[in-house]
Design an enzyme around this catalytic site. Structure first.
Site, PDB file in Angstrom:
ATOM      1  N   SER A  58       0.822  -1.217   0.000  1.00 30.04           N
ATOM      2  CA  SER A  58       0.000   0.000   0.000  1.00 30.04           C
ATOM      3  C   SER A  58       0.857   1.269   0.000  1.00 30.04           C
ATOM      4  O   SER A  58       0.482   2.273  -0.619  1.00 30.04           O
ATOM      5  CB  SER A  58      -0.947  -0.001   1.206  1.00 30.04           C
ATOM      6  OG  SER A  58      -0.232  -0.195   2.407  1.00 30.04           O
ATOM      7  N   THR A  59       2.017   1.249   0.672  1.00 30.15           N
ATOM      8  CA  THR A  59       2.882   2.439   0.680  1.00 30.15           C
ATOM      9  C   THR A  59       3.534   2.610  -0.692  1.00 30.15           C
ATOM     10  O   THR A  59       3.604   3.723  -1.232  1.00 30.15           O
ATOM     11  CB  THR A  59       3.956   2.318   1.780  1.00 30.15           C
ATOM     12  OG1 THR A  59       3.367   1.736   2.939  1.00 30.15           O
ATOM     13  CG2 THR A  59       4.543   3.671   2.138  1.00 30.15           C
ATOM     14  N   ASP A  71      10.489   1.070  -2.128  1.00 25.28           N
ATOM     15  CA  ASP A  71       9.623  -0.035  -1.727  1.00 25.28           C
ATOM     16  C   ASP A  71       9.269   0.116  -0.243  1.00 25.28           C
ATOM     17  O   ASP A  71       9.999   0.769   0.512  1.00 25.28           O
ATOM     18  CB  ASP A  71      10.385  -1.360  -1.956  1.00 25.28           C
ATOM     19  CG  ASP A  71       9.483  -2.583  -1.938  1.00 25.28           C
ATOM     20  OD1 ASP A  71       8.271  -2.444  -1.683  1.00 25.28           O
ATOM     21  OD2 ASP A  71      10.005  -3.684  -2.189  1.00 25.28           O
ATOM     22  N   GLY A 104       7.899  -8.643   2.920  1.00 24.14           N
ATOM     23  CA  GLY A 104       7.230  -9.842   2.424  1.00 24.14           C
ATOM     24  C   GLY A 104       5.814 -10.021   2.925  1.00 24.14           C
ATOM     25  O   GLY A 104       5.166 -11.014   2.609  1.00 24.14           O
ATOM     26  N   GLY A 105       5.317  -9.001   3.680  1.00 26.03           N
ATOM     27  CA  GLY A 105       3.927  -9.073   4.121  1.00 26.03           C
ATOM     28  C   GLY A 105       2.967  -9.199   2.947  1.00 26.03           C
ATOM     29  O   GLY A 105       1.899  -9.795   3.064  1.00 26.03           O
ATOM     30  N   GLU A 131      11.008  -8.719  -5.002  1.00 23.11           N
ATOM     31  CA  GLU A 131      11.517  -7.482  -4.386  1.00 23.11           C
ATOM     32  C   GLU A 131      13.022  -7.586  -4.159  1.00 23.11           C
ATOM     33  O   GLU A 131      13.776  -6.670  -4.505  1.00 23.11           O
ATOM     34  CB  GLU A 131      10.797  -7.230  -3.056  1.00 23.11           C
ATOM     35  CG  GLU A 131       9.355  -6.781  -3.250  1.00 23.11           C
ATOM     36  CD  GLU A 131       8.548  -6.717  -1.977  1.00 23.11           C
ATOM     37  OE1 GLU A 131       7.515  -6.048  -1.975  1.00 23.11           O
ATOM     38  OE2 GLU A 131       8.928  -7.350  -0.972  1.00 23.11           O
ATOM     39  N   LYS A 157       6.263   1.488  11.608  1.00 24.95           N
ATOM     40  CA  LYS A 157       7.113   0.386  11.122  1.00 24.95           C
ATOM     41  C   LYS A 157       8.523   0.429  11.731  1.00 24.95           C
ATOM     42  O   LYS A 157       9.278  -0.527  11.613  1.00 24.95           O
ATOM     43  CB  LYS A 157       7.227   0.459   9.592  1.00 24.95           C
ATOM     44  CG  LYS A 157       5.888   0.386   8.847  1.00 24.95           C
ATOM     45  CD  LYS A 157       5.384  -1.018   8.781  1.00 24.95           C
ATOM     46  CE  LYS A 157       4.079  -1.169   8.031  1.00 24.95           C
ATOM     47  NZ  LYS A 157       4.101  -0.800   6.648  1.00 24.95           N
TER      48      LYS A 157
END
Ligand code: 5RP
Length: 226
Positions: A29-30, A80, A94-95, A102, A120
């Protein structure tokens, strides 16, 4: 988790991109906020290497020019997200089950920027379950070996295969994801090496010594960590 902070981080990171660059596009989402902000800048001669089919779809929709690692093996900048940002900019990723692509893109990049909301940033890695990508063939055997490695790192609970209502989650590469509830990863480098040594483990979500800069979104704007 704050969507405003994610948006602020993504928009700030888009300012690091220059015309003519080959850009690695993260997943999540980010990263989606970054992709939107990047497309809005309308820079000339960009080529973008997406880290998932999801990101590729979004980037295509927004009119960004896509490339592949095969066609553009040297990436100037990758942006990322992350699930945890620990000391020394060590990450858990890796969520979103995209860790293998990646990591391939990150390792091909001259510079990597991690973007995230403030929650985070953690004092030690391990609260977020560590994703481990595993080949489907014989995965339960591999899971037993992963459990042995985890026990050797004083992590008692075995990793659990990621599933949804419709069945086991498959990555873009067709593999499975196991999530290890580590609680505390005391020695990320040793755990990374031990997991990587197991046949059947394709990749893990520990991203160590790969991040050049973290852009952390705040409610008012952003802060950087390097
Ligand atoms: C996907 C990832 C994501 O970058 C990570 O899960 C963060 O996602 P979000 O920005 O949605 O919080 O590693 O594999």
């Amino acid at each position: 988790m704050s969507d405003l902070q994610k948006k602020n981080a993504g928009e700030a990171a888009a300012q690091y991109v220059e015309a003519g660059m080959v850009v690695g596009l993260g997943t999540g989402s980010t990263a989606a906020w970054f992709v939107k902000a990047l497309a809005a800048r309308n820079l000339s001669d960009l080529r973008c290497v997406p880290t998932s089919e999801r990101t590729a779809d979004l980037a295509r929709e927004l009119g960004l020019t896509l490339s592949t690692l095969e066609d553009t093996p040297k990436i100037d900048l990758t942006v990322d997200g992350a699930d945890e940002i620990g000391p020394g900019l060590a990450l858990i990723k890796g969520g979103g089950a995209a860790l293998l692509r990646e990591k391939l893109v990150w390792e091909a990049s001259a510079r990597c920027i991690c973007i995230a909301d403030a929650a985070k940033v953690v004092p030690a890695l391990g609260t977020f379950p560590l994703p481990i990508e595993v080949v489907a063939f014989g995965h339960k055997t591999t899971a037993n070996r992963i459990a042995d490695v985890l026990a050797d790192h004083d992590i008692a609970s075995p990793a659990r295969v990621r599933e949804a209502e419709r069945g086991l989650i498959r990555t873009d590469g067709g593999n499975l994801i196991y999530d290890a509830a580590c609680k505390l990863i005391a020695d990320p480098a040793r755990l990374a090496a031990d997991l990587k040594s197991l046949t059947g483990v394709v990749e893990h979500g520990l991203f160590l010594d790969l991040t050049d800069l973290a852009v952390i979104g705040t409610d008012e704007g952003f802060e950087t960590i390097n």
